[in-house]
Design a protein around this motif. Structure first.
Motif, PDB file in Angstrom:
ATOM      1  N   ASP A 243       0.843  -1.181   0.000  1.00 29.27           N
ATOM      2  CA  ASP A 243       0.000   0.000   0.000  1.00 29.27           C
ATOM      3  C   ASP A 243       0.890   1.247   0.000  1.00 29.27           C
ATOM      4  N   PRO A 244       0.835   2.060  -1.058  1.00 31.47           N
ATOM      5  CA  PRO A 244       1.689   3.255  -1.123  1.00 31.47           C
ATOM      6  C   PRO A 244       1.467   4.198   0.051  1.00 31.47           C
ATOM      7  N   LYS A 245       0.247   4.212   0.616  1.00 35.35           N
ATOM      8  CA  LYS A 245      -0.035   5.112   1.724  1.00 35.35           C
ATOM      9  C   LYS A 245       0.726   4.702   2.985  1.00 35.35           C
ATOM     10  N   LYS A 246       1.055   3.424   3.072  1.00 31.37           N
ATOM     11  CA  LYS A 246       1.741   2.932   4.258  1.00 31.37           C
ATOM     12  C   LYS A 246       3.237   2.757   4.033  1.00 31.37           C
ATOM     13  N   ALA A 247       3.665   2.909   2.793  1.00 28.47           N
ATOM     14  CA  ALA A 247       5.064   2.646   2.457  1.00 28.47           C
ATOM     15  C   ALA A 247       5.947   3.833   2.809  1.00 28.47           C
ATOM     16  N   THR A 248       7.130   3.557   3.326  1.00 26.75           N
ATOM     17  CA  THR A 248       8.148   4.555   3.599  1.00 26.75           C
ATOM     18  C   THR A 248       9.372   4.203   2.767  1.00 26.75           C
ATOM     19  N   ALA A 249      10.406   5.028   2.862  1.00 26.18           N
ATOM     20  CA  ALA A 249      11.637   4.724   2.125  1.00 26.18           C
ATOM     21  C   ALA A 249      12.206   3.387   2.580  1.00 26.18           C
ATOM     22  N   SER A 250      12.124   3.146   3.894  1.00 23.46           N
ATOM     23  CA  SER A 250      12.624   1.879   4.420  1.00 23.46           C
ATOM     24  C   SER A 250      11.778   0.712   3.918  1.00 23.46           C
ATOM     25  N   ALA A 251      10.444   0.916   3.879  1.00 27.32           N
ATOM     26  CA  ALA A 251       9.563  -0.142   3.389  1.00 27.32           C
ATOM     27  C   ALA A 251       9.814  -0.422   1.920  1.00 27.32           C
ATOM     28  N   ALA A 252      10.095   0.621   1.144  1.00 28.75           N
ATOM     29  CA  ALA A 252      10.407   0.429  -0.271  1.00 28.75           C
ATOM     30  C   ALA A 252      11.692  -0.373  -0.443  1.00 28.75           C
ATOM     31  N   GLY A 254      12.741  -2.508   1.769  1.00 30.89           N
ATOM     32  CA  GLY A 254      12.369  -3.852   2.193  1.00 30.89           C
ATOM     33  C   GLY A 254      11.638  -4.610   1.101  1.00 30.89           C
ATOM     34  N   GLN A 255      10.827  -3.905   0.324  1.00 33.25           N
ATOM     35  CA  GLN A 255      10.132  -4.552  -0.783  1.00 33.25           C
ATOM     36  C   GLN A 255      11.126  -5.064  -1.821  1.00 33.25           C
ATOM     37  N   ALA A 256      12.138  -4.271  -2.078  1.00 32.56           N
ATOM     38  CA  ALA A 256      13.159  -4.706  -3.035  1.00 32.56           C
ATOM     39  C   ALA A 256      13.872  -5.961  -2.531  1.00 32.56           C
ATOM     40  N   ILE A 257      14.176  -5.989  -1.234  1.00 36.88           N
ATOM     41  CA  ILE A 257      14.810  -7.189  -0.646  1.00 36.88           C
ATOM     42  C   ILE A 257      13.876  -8.378  -0.751  1.00 36.88           C
ATOM     43  N   PHE A 258      12.609  -8.149  -0.472  1.00 32.15           N
ATOM     44  CA  PHE A 258      11.618  -9.227  -0.510  1.00 32.15           C
ATOM     45  C   PHE A 258      11.508  -9.798  -1.924  1.00 32.15           C
ATOM     46  N   GLU A 259      11.395  -8.929  -2.904  1.00 36.11           N
ATOM     47  CA  GLU A 259      11.230  -9.394  -4.285  1.00 36.11           C
ATOM     48  C   GLU A 259      12.459 -10.128  -4.795  1.00 36.11           C
ATOM     49  N   LYS A 260      13.610  -9.819  -4.229  1.00 30.70           N
ATOM     50  CA  LYS A 260      14.842 -10.478  -4.648  1.00 30.70           C
ATOM     51  C   LYS A 260      15.062 -11.809  -3.930  1.00 30.70           C
ATOM     52  N   SER A 261      14.752 -11.834  -2.637  1.00 32.14           N
ATOM     53  CA  SER A 261      15.135 -12.984  -1.821  1.00 32.14           C
ATOM     54  C   SER A 261      13.983 -13.849  -1.324  1.00 32.14           C
ATOM     55  N   CYS A 262      12.763 -13.300  -1.324  1.00 24.68           N
ATOM     56  CA  CYS A 262      11.653 -14.007  -0.668  1.00 24.68           C
ATOM     57  C   CYS A 262      10.515 -14.397  -1.602  1.00 24.68           C
ATOM     58  N   LEU A 263      10.368 -13.675  -2.706  1.00 19.89           N
ATOM     59  CA  LEU A 263       9.195 -13.852  -3.565  1.00 19.89           C
ATOM     60  C   LEU A 263       9.146 -15.226  -4.225  1.00 19.89           C
ATOM     61  N   GLY A 264      10.288 -15.879  -4.322  1.00 18.90           N
ATOM     62  CA  GLY A 264      10.290 -17.209  -4.922  1.00 18.90           C
ATOM     63  C   GLY A 264       9.540 -18.241  -4.094  1.00 18.90           C
ATOM     64  N   VAL A 329      11.101  -5.751   7.709  1.00 19.74           N
ATOM     65  CA  VAL A 329      10.006  -5.681   8.684  1.00 19.74           C
ATOM     66  C   VAL A 329       9.076  -4.525   8.353  1.00 19.74           C
ATOM     67  N   ASP A 330       9.658  -3.364   8.013  1.00 15.55           N
ATOM     68  CA  ASP A 330       8.828  -2.210   7.635  1.00 15.55           C
ATOM     69  C   ASP A 330       7.944  -2.549   6.442  1.00 15.55           C
ATOM     70  N   TYR A 331       8.491  -3.272   5.477  1.00 14.36           N
ATOM     71  CA  TYR A 331       7.707  -3.653   4.302  1.00 14.36           C
ATOM     72  C   TYR A 331       6.593  -4.636   4.658  1.00 14.36           C
ATOM     73  N   LEU A 332       6.917  -5.647   5.447  1.00 14.98           N
ATOM     74  CA  LEU A 332       5.922  -6.671   5.777  1.00 14.98           C
ATOM     75  C   LEU A 332       4.740  -6.076   6.536  1.00 14.98           C
ATOM     76  N   TYR A 333       4.968  -5.030   7.311  1.00  9.82           N
ATOM     77  CA  TYR A 333       3.870  -4.413   8.035  1.00  9.82           C
ATOM     78  C   TYR A 333       3.055  -3.441   7.184  1.00  9.82           C
ATOM     79  N   THR A 334       3.381  -3.341   5.892  1.00 17.19           N
ATOM     80  CA  THR A 334       2.487  -2.633   4.971  1.00 17.19           C
ATOM     81  C   THR A 334       1.499  -3.592   4.318  1.00 17.19           C
ATOM     82  N   LEU A 335       1.698  -4.895   4.508  1.00 23.95           N
ATOM     83  CA  LEU A 335       0.855  -5.899   3.850  1.00 23.95           C
ATOM     84  C   LEU A 335      -0.399  -6.139   4.687  1.00 23.95           C
ATOM     85  N   SER A 336      -1.391  -5.315   4.453  1.00 30.55           N
ATOM     86  CA  SER A 336      -2.624  -5.366   5.236  1.00 30.55           C
ATOM     87  C   SER A 336      -3.826  -5.126   4.334  1.00 30.55           C
ATOM     88  N   VAL A 337      -4.930  -5.787   4.671  1.00 31.04           N
ATOM     89  CA  VAL A 337      -6.181  -5.530   3.950  1.00 31.04           C
ATOM     90  C   VAL A 337      -7.147  -4.751   4.847  1.00 31.04           C
TER      91      VAL A 337
END
Length: 347
Positions: A243-252, A254-264, A329-337
């Motif tokens: 969610d862009p509204k919840k994303a910060t620079a750190s979360a962004a 973290g998303q890059a790390i997630f997509e590289k190392s965790c998304l598989g 961690v910052d990225y994972l806590y943006t994953l909310s519905v």
């Protein structure tokens, strides 16, 4: 004499402790506090069989006590008492009574068994596919196009038809307050249905020894009103990767790390692998790794050393730096519905 007195004192204290402990626990994790029709039917069978067993036990003890007193050896009595062999009346009684008791137990057991084995289609029940993994649970709603893990979300007052299997070894799916357990077998589908009669959070367990972290293979069941469930399902289908509204620079970062190392291994918003739990609504969940409260310190601990928290699980140690862990961690806590992420998750 003193040793016998000590034995009876210890036995009394042990019995008192056991009786006290039977009152411990919570109703959301108790088969003795049924919260749905399946659990109620099974509890009725438990009460029936228990009542019959207690009744038989009392009758046997009364007869035994009577015989011991009535035919005890009296002062002055000599010789062997008169021996009695064979009694058609007694033989008929102790054959007929157990047979009748079995019939009394068999009729409700068979009728309940047929009721619980019935399968419902998608017009009559919500369909949920359950896949057990070492040591977590995957839940898929095929008619809704929604998948999640660890937290099972259900509407109140509606039948839910489960189709269960395992991705590795034999597990057992069990929500004590809603119904009995059933095995999940690799390569074989089992089916069962449940229904929750009130909203709230219930607790599920794996009831089959399945590996080093079997005791830690828990999951949560969140039961909500139908309207709230429909909103949840719709948001699960439309949620974005972050969610862009919840994303910060750190979360962004973290998303890059997630997509590289965790998304598989982990899917988010329909993208990614299925080797690990779906993380689309991770920030809304009650637990980290299914066992620890969903708080930042426990999530950091999990990411730094998964094996320490849950031995034998299949998540590798990525050897992340502290900065990378914080960003992830910052990225994972943006994953909310939900509209807002819980405050404690951000602390």
């Amino acid at each position: 004499m003193k040793s016998w007195q000590q034995f009876w004192r210890q036995l009394f204290l042990f019995g008192l402790l056991a009786l006290t402990l039977t009152g411990c626990g919570i109703q959301e994790l108790s088969a003795l506090k049924p919260q749905g029709p399946v659990a109620a039917m099974q509890f009725d069978l438990m009460k029936l069989s228990f009542s019959i067993m207690i009744g038989v036990f009392i009758v046997v003890i009364l007869i035994l006590t009577y015989v011991l007193i009535r035919y005890r050896k009296r002062p002055g009595q000599e010789g062997i008492p008169k021996q009695v062999e064979g009694s058609h009346t007694l033989e008929i009684l102790w054959t007929a009574i157990p047979f009748l008791l079995l019939i009394i137990m068999a009729i409700p057991t068979v009728t309940t068994g047929f009721a619980l084995s019935k399968e419902y289609d998608n017009k009559e029940a919500l369909q949920v596919n359950v896949t057990a993994h070492q040591f977590w649970w995957e839940f898929e709603y095929p008619d809704l196009g929604v998948a999640t893990a660890q937290d099972l979300v259900l509407p109140v007052g509606k039948k839910v038809q489960f189709t269960l299997n395992s991705a590795d070894v034999i597990h057992a799916f069990w929500i004590p307050a809603l119904g009995g357990k059933i095995d999940t077998n690799p390569g074989l589908e089992n089916k069962m249905w449940l229904q929750a009669d009130r909203t709230g959070t219930f607790y599920g367990k794996c009831a089959e020894l399945c590996g080093a972290s079997h005791a830690l293979m828990d999951f949560k069941v969140e039961v909500m009103e139908q309207a709230d469930f429909d909103k949840w399902a719709q948001k699960m289908k439309t949620v974005q990767s972050a969610d862009p509204k919840k994303a910060t620079a750190s979360a962004a970062e973290g998303q890059a790390i997630f997509e590289k190392s965790c998304l598989g291994c982990h899917a988010v918003a329909g993208k990614g692998g299925k080797l690990g739990p779906n993380l689309t609504n991770f920030a809304d969940r009650m637990r980290v790794a299914g066992i620890k409260p969903n708080e930042r310190k426990y999530l950091e601990e999990w990411l730094k050393d998964p094996q320490k928290m849950k031995p034998g699980n299949n998540m590798p140690n990525l050897n992340l730096s502290d900065d990378q862990v914080n960003a992830l961690v910052d990225y994972l806590y943006t994953l909310s519905v939900k509209d807002e992420v819980k405050d404690e998750n951000k602390q």
